[in-house]
Enzyme design. Structure first.
Site, PDB file in Angstrom:
ATOM      1  N   SER A   7      51.943  -0.190  72.678  1.00  0.00           N
ATOM      2  CA  SER A   7      52.570  -0.781  71.495  1.00  0.00           C
ATOM      3  C   SER A   7      52.642  -2.297  71.640  1.00  0.00           C
ATOM      4  O   SER A   7      53.198  -2.805  72.620  1.00  0.00           O
ATOM      5  CB  SER A   7      53.987  -0.231  71.327  1.00  0.00           C
ATOM      6  OG  SER A   7      54.689  -1.037  70.402  1.00  0.00           O
ATOM      7  N   HIS A  32      48.962   0.797  69.109  1.00  0.00           N
ATOM      8  CA  HIS A  32      50.151   1.216  68.357  1.00  0.00           C
ATOM      9  C   HIS A  32      50.800  -0.009  67.719  1.00  0.00           C
ATOM     10  O   HIS A  32      51.167  -0.969  68.398  1.00  0.00           O
ATOM     11  CB  HIS A  32      51.118   1.915  69.315  1.00  0.00           C
ATOM     12  CG  HIS A  32      52.279   2.579  68.652  1.00  0.00           C
ATOM     13  ND1 HIS A  32      52.204   3.840  68.098  1.00  0.00           N
ATOM     14  CD2 HIS A  32      53.552   2.159  68.442  1.00  0.00           C
ATOM     15  CE1 HIS A  32      53.387   4.173  67.594  1.00  0.00           C
ATOM     16  NE2 HIS A  32      54.221   3.162  67.785  1.00  0.00           N
ATOM     17  N   ASP A  34      53.842  -1.257  65.344  1.00  0.00           N
ATOM     18  CA  ASP A  34      55.161  -0.871  64.839  1.00  0.00           C
ATOM     19  C   ASP A  34      55.573  -1.750  63.666  1.00  0.00           C
ATOM     20  O   ASP A  34      55.887  -2.928  63.848  1.00  0.00           O
ATOM     21  CB  ASP A  34      56.203  -1.003  65.954  1.00  0.00           C
ATOM     22  CG  ASP A  34      56.060   0.086  66.999  1.00  0.00           C
ATOM     23  OD1 ASP A  34      56.125   1.266  66.622  1.00  0.00           O
ATOM     24  OD2 ASP A  34      55.887  -0.253  68.185  1.00  0.00           O
ATOM     25  N   MET A  36      58.309  -2.582  60.955  1.00  0.00           N
ATOM     26  CA  MET A  36      59.750  -2.372  60.695  1.00  0.00           C
ATOM     27  C   MET A  36      60.196  -3.278  59.550  1.00  0.00           C
ATOM     28  O   MET A  36      59.806  -4.447  59.504  1.00  0.00           O
ATOM     29  CB  MET A  36      60.561  -2.709  61.944  1.00  0.00           C
ATOM     30  CG  MET A  36      60.142  -1.940  63.182  1.00  0.00           C
ATOM     31  SD  MET A  36      61.262  -2.266  64.552  1.00  0.00           S
ATOM     32  CE  MET A  36      60.352  -1.484  65.902  1.00  0.00           C
ATOM     33  N   HIS A  65      52.612   2.770  62.942  1.00  0.00           N
ATOM     34  CA  HIS A  65      53.890   3.496  62.889  1.00  0.00           C
ATOM     35  C   HIS A  65      54.801   2.782  61.884  1.00  0.00           C
ATOM     36  O   HIS A  65      55.352   1.726  62.172  1.00  0.00           O
ATOM     37  CB  HIS A  65      54.492   3.488  64.306  1.00  0.00           C
ATOM     38  CG  HIS A  65      55.818   4.152  64.420  1.00  0.00           C
ATOM     39  ND1 HIS A  65      56.607   4.070  65.551  1.00  0.00           N
ATOM     40  CD2 HIS A  65      56.517   4.935  63.544  1.00  0.00           C
ATOM     41  CE1 HIS A  65      57.715   4.751  65.367  1.00  0.00           C
ATOM     42  NE2 HIS A  65      57.698   5.276  64.164  1.00  0.00           N
ATOM     43  N   MET A  67      58.041   2.199  60.043  1.00  0.00           N
ATOM     44  CA  MET A  67      59.501   2.419  60.039  1.00  0.00           C
ATOM     45  C   MET A  67      60.042   1.655  58.835  1.00  0.00           C
ATOM     46  O   MET A  67      60.665   0.598  58.967  1.00  0.00           O
ATOM     47  CB  MET A  67      60.098   1.931  61.364  1.00  0.00           C
ATOM     48  CG  MET A  67      59.798   2.874  62.524  1.00  0.00           C
ATOM     49  SD  MET A  67      59.985   2.127  64.145  1.00  0.00           S
ATOM     50  CE  MET A  67      58.346   1.406  64.327  1.00  0.00           C
ATOM     51  N   MET A 136      60.073  10.618  68.187  1.00  0.00           N
ATOM     52  CA  MET A 136      60.711   9.429  68.763  1.00  0.00           C
ATOM     53  C   MET A 136      61.590   9.866  69.931  1.00  0.00           C
ATOM     54  O   MET A 136      62.435  10.750  69.792  1.00  0.00           O
ATOM     55  CB  MET A 136      61.573   8.721  67.712  1.00  0.00           C
ATOM     56  CG  MET A 136      60.785   7.953  66.667  1.00  0.00           C
ATOM     57  SD  MET A 136      59.599   6.763  67.330  1.00  0.00           S
ATOM     58  CE  MET A 136      60.655   5.650  68.246  1.00  0.00           C
ATOM     59  N   ASP A 174      57.158   8.441  71.716  1.00  0.00           N
ATOM     60  CA  ASP A 174      57.304   6.990  71.600  1.00  0.00           C
ATOM     61  C   ASP A 174      58.714   6.546  71.977  1.00  0.00           C
ATOM     62  O   ASP A 174      59.670   6.891  71.288  1.00  0.00           O
ATOM     63  CB  ASP A 174      56.988   6.624  70.125  1.00  0.00           C
ATOM     64  CG  ASP A 174      57.026   5.136  69.847  1.00  0.00           C
ATOM     65  OD1 ASP A 174      57.206   4.346  70.780  1.00  0.00           O
ATOM     66  OD2 ASP A 174      56.856   4.783  68.661  1.00  0.00           O
TER      67      ASP A 174
END
Ligand code: DX5
Ligand code: ZN
Length: 215
Positions: A7, A32, A34, A36, A65, A67, A136, A174
């Site tokens: 990540s 990966h 992330d 957010m 991913h 979020m 998660m 993760d």
């Protein structure tokens, strides 16, 4: 073989293109990313424009991913940016089938994630349609947290669900995973390991990737 998806959350954001090359050079399977939004999780990272600018620096699988709340609204942006696998959270919306269908309409892989306190059972109605599930193993939002042991029960439950489908659905985990504890999720049935801190704080990234494969 177990796959590893480092990540970039734990990397140096001032030179992201160099950081993703580190992943490729060390033999990482996926990258990966992330995303957010400061609403679904307390933290804000980056969005589709940053991913798009990274796309020309790597041919690896972009494991995105999300979020974020209302993921359906942004699926096309992330597809256009170069995402290959798109994970959204069960807790982030109530139109799950529509999100999965939209991801598939672009020919991309769909994945659904649950937070540590969400029952694995919520995934059952969707599992047949997914290419990946992400459990998660920390509360989403930050890197560098401690692995939550009780998530091992969810990993085992989802592995059983996947076996029942007879399909080749990946089971990704993760958060808080290092060479020292990777055997826990692997033994519970995980086959894709996300690692932020473990990879980017390592002095020997290639060795770390091998260790994270449980080798
Ligand atoms: C947390 C992110 C993770 C994070 C993991 O919300 O989804 O991908 O980067 O970081 P580590 O491996 O440091 O726990
Ligand atoms: Zn993640």
């Amino acid at each position: 073989m177990i796959k590893v998806s480092p990540s970039v959350l734990a990397s140096d954001f001032s030179c992201l293109s160099e950081e993703i090359k580190k992943i490729d050079n060390a033999g990482g399977d996926y990258i990966h990313l992330d995303v957010m939004d400061g609403v679904f999780v307390p933290n804000i990272t980056f969005g589709a424009p940053v991913i798009k600018s990274l796309r020309k620096h790597s041919t690896s699988v972009f494991d995105v991913h999300l979020m974020i709340v209302d993921p359906k609204r942004y699926i096309k942006d992330f597809v256009d940016a170069g995402a290959d696998i798109i994970t959204f959270h069960y807790e982030s919306c109530d139109n799950h089938d529509e999100v999965i269908d939209l991801i598939h309409s672009f020919g991309k892989k769909a994945s659904m994630s649950i937070k540590p306190n969400t029952s694995a059972e919520v995934l059952r109605p969707f599992i047949d349609k997914l290419e990946m599930v992400l459990i998660m193993t920390v509360e989403p939002g930050y890197g560098g947290q401690k692995f939550i042991d009780k998530t091992l029960d969810s990993i085992k439950a989802v592995r059983e669900m996947i076996t029942e489908t007879g399909k080749d659905i990946e089971l990704e985990v993760d958060g808080g995973i290092y060479a020292e504890n990777v055997h826990l999720p692997i033994n519970a049935g995980a086959d894709v390991i996300v690692a932020g801190s473990a990879f980017f704080k390592s002095d020997d990234p290639e060795k770390t990737i091998k260790a994270l494969r449980g080798l």
